[in-house]
Scaffold this motif. Sequence first.
Motif, PDB file in Angstrom:
ATOM      1  N   UNK A  43       0.825  -1.205   0.000  1.00 44.80           N
ATOM      2  CA  UNK A  43       0.000   0.000   0.000  1.00 44.80           C
ATOM      3  C   UNK A  43       0.859   1.255   0.000  1.00 44.80           C
ATOM      4  N   UNK A  44       1.982   1.223   0.705  1.00 39.04           N
ATOM      5  CA  UNK A  44       2.923   2.351   0.752  1.00 39.04           C
ATOM      6  C   UNK A  44       4.300   1.856   1.149  1.00 39.04           C
ATOM      7  N   UNK A  45       5.264   2.773   1.147  1.00 36.76           N
ATOM      8  CA  UNK A  45       6.644   2.407   1.484  1.00 36.76           C
ATOM      9  C   UNK A  45       7.019   2.726   2.931  1.00 36.76           C
ATOM     10  N   UNK A  46       6.289   3.634   3.569  1.00 39.25           N
ATOM     11  CA  UNK A  46       6.590   4.042   4.950  1.00 39.25           C
ATOM     12  C   UNK A  46       5.288   4.021   5.746  1.00 39.25           C
ATOM     13  N   UNK A  66       1.167  -2.144   8.077  1.00 33.64           N
ATOM     14  CA  UNK A  66       1.533  -2.455   6.691  1.00 33.64           C
ATOM     15  C   UNK A  66       0.499  -3.376   6.030  1.00 33.64           C
ATOM     16  N   UNK A  67       0.135  -3.055   4.812  1.00 38.10           N
ATOM     17  CA  UNK A  67      -0.872  -3.825   4.084  1.00 38.10           C
ATOM     18  C   UNK A  67      -0.332  -4.204   2.708  1.00 38.10           C
ATOM     19  N   UNK A 118       8.754  -6.513  -1.583  1.00 39.05           N
ATOM     20  CA  UNK A 118       8.399  -5.140  -1.203  1.00 39.05           C
ATOM     21  C   UNK A 118       9.235  -4.709   0.001  1.00 39.05           C
ATOM     22  N   UNK A 119       9.959  -3.630  -0.166  1.00 37.81           N
ATOM     23  CA  UNK A 119      10.782  -3.080   0.921  1.00 37.81           C
ATOM     24  C   UNK A 119      10.051  -1.870   1.492  1.00 37.81           C
ATOM     25  N   UNK A 120       9.900  -1.833   2.801  1.00 48.26           N
ATOM     26  CA  UNK A 120       9.173  -0.738   3.457  1.00 48.26           C
ATOM     27  C   UNK A 120       9.834  -0.416   4.798  1.00 48.26           C
ATOM     28  N   UNK A 121       9.368   0.649   5.400  1.00 50.12           N
ATOM     29  CA  UNK A 121       9.958   1.103   6.666  1.00 50.12           C
ATOM     30  C   UNK A 121       8.859   1.361   7.675  1.00 50.12           C
ATOM     31  N   UNK A 122       9.176   1.078   8.940  1.00 51.49           N
ATOM     32  CA  UNK A 122       8.292   1.408  10.064  1.00 51.49           C
ATOM     33  C   UNK A 122       8.875   2.632  10.768  1.00 51.49           C
TER      34      UNK A 122
END
Length: 206
Positions: free
Chosen positions: A102-105, A112-113, A201-205
């Motif tokens: 859904x998004x990167x951050x 996260x979805x 998919x790479x993302x950040x919290x």
Amino acid sequence: MGANTERDQDGSGLDRYWRRRVWTLAGVLGAVGLLAWTCQGGTGGAGEDEPGRDVGAAERTSAPPPSAMPTVTVTTTTTPAPEQADGGPCDRDDLVVNMSAARNVYAGAERPEFRVTVVSTGEGSCAFDTGSLEVRITSGADRVWSSAKCRKGAAPKATLRRGIPYVDDVVWDRRRDCKGTVRARPGTYVATLKGARAKKEIFALR
């Protein structure tokens, strides 16, 4: 008789000589003219008769018109590929699986979805086991979370039809354990769809 008589005799001899020459020349010219007339008349007759002979010969020797050639029709029979029986299991080679984030951050309490789509390219319809879809969250070598382990109840079967996607939205609640209370720390994570050639998919919290 004197000189005059001699001249008369000489003159009479010359006249007779020239008359003979004239008559001889006239005879030759007449013969040539007769010969020319004869040749022209003969050629003309032959020329008039020749076309008739040519036409008759052409009519006698002309070949009959060719008969019509038969028309040959070639029929090609193509055996259609057997369709997959409705309700049978899906062939993995006929499935196109993708995953998107859904998004990167994600900041604060945002979860996260990830959206997973499965499309069948086979004929007919088939049964797909949704339990084969597993989203894994990792951070380096640390395995943080698995959607298969945290799934509630048995995974249902989905019926796929050609070109119609099956959609599954997977949400991670940020916990490291399905039943625990330990939450994942802020940082960079990777979501991977197990058993499929889907993009990571790479993302950040935050």
